[in-house]
Design a protein around this motif. Structure first.
Motif, PDB file in Angstrom:
ATOM      1  N   ARG A 214       6.830  -0.013 -33.585  1.00  0.00           N
ATOM      2  CA  ARG A 214       7.306  -0.187 -34.964  1.00  0.00           C
ATOM      3  C   ARG A 214       6.856   0.972 -35.849  1.00  0.00           C
ATOM      4  N   ASP A 307       7.902   0.598 -44.551  1.00  0.00           N
ATOM      5  CA  ASP A 307       8.407  -0.679 -44.051  1.00  0.00           C
ATOM      6  C   ASP A 307       9.935  -0.712 -44.000  1.00  0.00           C
ATOM      7  N   TRP A 311      10.215  -2.119 -40.506  1.00  0.00           N
ATOM      8  CA  TRP A 311      10.487  -3.564 -40.460  1.00  0.00           C
ATOM      9  C   TRP A 311      11.789  -3.947 -41.154  1.00  0.00           C
ATOM     10  N   ARG A 322       7.682 -10.722 -44.407  1.00  0.00           N
ATOM     11  CA  ARG A 322       6.679 -10.507 -43.360  1.00  0.00           C
ATOM     12  C   ARG A 322       5.430 -11.354 -43.570  1.00  0.00           C
TER      13      ARG A 322
END
Length: 457
Positions: A214, A307, A311, A322
């Motif tokens: 990630r 992010d 994500w 999250r």
């Protein structure tokens, strides 16, 4: 129940004598509880009965299956047979065992019990010193285990049983009055740390370099360990591939054991989807609509521009996508405490706490009496002296990985939740026997047919 009946309970004796394979092969899901009705067009059924909750002993038998059942055995090698070098032989997080297996005996699965009188957290008591299946012992240990966290049945408000709370037909038969449900949640955080350390005990050349899938597959806080040769830079392992470290399997195995026993008792048993886990635990994204429910503590990572790519969180106002549960408190006591901030001031402190729980004063490998109850003829002292522990490099490298995860992603773990909810629960209940007799060829077993005469006394 008279004193004589307590000492000799016919239902309990029947359960203990029932052949295992008979239960396994005749096990079937029974969804319809006593007092429930089934709208099914020409097969519709309207119950003439009132719901009938499980008795205290019936629940106590099932509660016992969630708890500790004795001590495990460290039956593993101490050295590599190829070169006789010591290998890590103390991976366990616990030495007490349960009725189902657990990776490194992590025992991260906690249970809630839900019935008409409320919602309870079930403490894991030490193994019973007496007769585990004596009715008085079972009932007393069940009482000691139960911690009431809600004075009502865990459920959404009336009229809100549609998705995302319940799935499809489940909403008509799940969590009804008279039923008892067992809900597992799994603390992944302690075993995540422990399993990282165990992974890093591989021999030279076989210790993988952890990379972050990630974060563009960059080293996950381990550049130093790649340079000094502790990790193999050509053997890469993404953090995402670790997932929940297999710890989630505990809950599935325990639920299967409970379902088999409930069926052998002649109760209805049904493993199925729970209320949406985020709703049930009290995720802030849903609590305004559904309330705090179980009221778990949640952590929402601070938004970082990275992010957006890591994500797919586009803006700061969506940071709560999250959010994840990290623990549960009741009356100021931690019933479940994830090994991560804010439960600890830092990830260094969380890792050190896991190491202390194993090897520190009062840790499981400091409990010589427990090992004397496991081994014969003085072998306990030999095991504790000869079996290797984690090398300090292993601990330091794992600490660096955990610090990296929290610093980079604002939570620990990042690729799984600290508290994992399998999203299934076990419903147990007295059956609506007439429904099964009317519609099905083999709707009931002999245990179901004689349940009332043996248990409802």
């Amino acid at each position: 129940m008279s004193v004589q009946e307590k000492a000799r309970h016919v239902g309990l004796e029947d359960l203990l004598a029932r052949p295992l394979l008979q239960t396994v092969f005749k096990r079937r899901t029974h969804r319809v509880s006593r007092g429930a009705s089934v709208p099914a067009r020409s097969m519709s059924y309207e119950s003439p009965h009132q719901p009938m909750p499980l008795g205290e002993l019936e629940e106590a038998v099932l509660i016992a299956l969630t708890g500790c059942s004795g001590l495990t055995m460290p039956d593993r090698p101490f050295e590599d047979p190829r070169d006789h070098q010591p290998i890590m032989a103390k991976p366990n997080l616990n030495m007490v065992g349960r009725t189902a297996g657990s990776p490194d005996n992590a025992q991260g699965t906690h249970f809630f019990m839900i019935n008409d009188s409320g919602t309870y957290f079930l403490r894991k008591l030490p193994p019973s010193a007496g007769a585990a299946f004596d009715p008085d012992t079972l009932i007393e240990r069940a009482r000691q285990s139960k911690v009431k966290v809600l004075d009502h049945r865990l459920d959404v408000a009336e009229g809100m049983r549609d998705f995302p709370a319940y799935l499809d037909s489940n909403r008509f038969l799940s969590n009804l009055k008279g039923t008892t449900l067992f809900l597992p949640v799994v603390d992944l955080s302690h075993q995540y740390i422990n399993a990282l350390m165990y992974l890093l005990t591989q021999p030279e050349g076989a210790r993988p370099t952890l990379v972050d899938d990630r974060n563009f597959y960059r080293p996950a806080g381990v550049r130093k360990w790649m340079k000094n040769g502790f990790l193999n830079p050509d053997l890469k392992l993404p953090l995402g591939a670790l997932g929940p470290m297999r710890t989630q399997i505990e809950a599935d195995l325990l639920l299967q054991n409970m379902m088999l026993v409930a069926d052998a008792m002649g109760l209805g048993a049904w493993i199925h989807a729970t209320i949406s886990p985020q709703i049930m635990l009290g995720d802030p994204k849903f609590s305004r609509t559904y309330g705090r429910m179980l009221g778990f503590d949640f952590v929402t990572p601070r938004f970082s521009p990275a992010d957006i790519l890591r994500w797919q969180v586009p803006l700061p106002r969506y940071a709560n996508l999250r959010a994840h549960p990290v623990g549960l408190r009741a009356d100021g006591e931690h019933l479940i405490k994830g090994a991560c901030p804010p439960n600890y001031p830092s990830m260094e402190a969380a890792v050190d706490a896991v190491v202390r729980s194993k090897f520190g004063k009062g840790g499981i490998y400091d409990d010589q009496e427990a090992f004397r109850r496991i081994y014969k003829n003085g072998y306990a002292a030999r095991y504790l002296a000869e079996a290797s522990e984690y090398d300090q490099k292993v601990i330091d490298c794992a600490r660096d990985i955990c610090v990296y995860i929290h610093a980079t992603h604002g939570r620990f773990p990042a690729h799984a939740d600290a508290i994992h909810v399998p999203g299934i629960w076990l419903q147990t209940h007295h059956l609506e026997s007439e429904y099964y007799e009317r519609f099905f060829m083999n709707g009931l077993t002999d245990a179901h047919r004689r349940h009332a005469s043996r248990w409802d006394v």
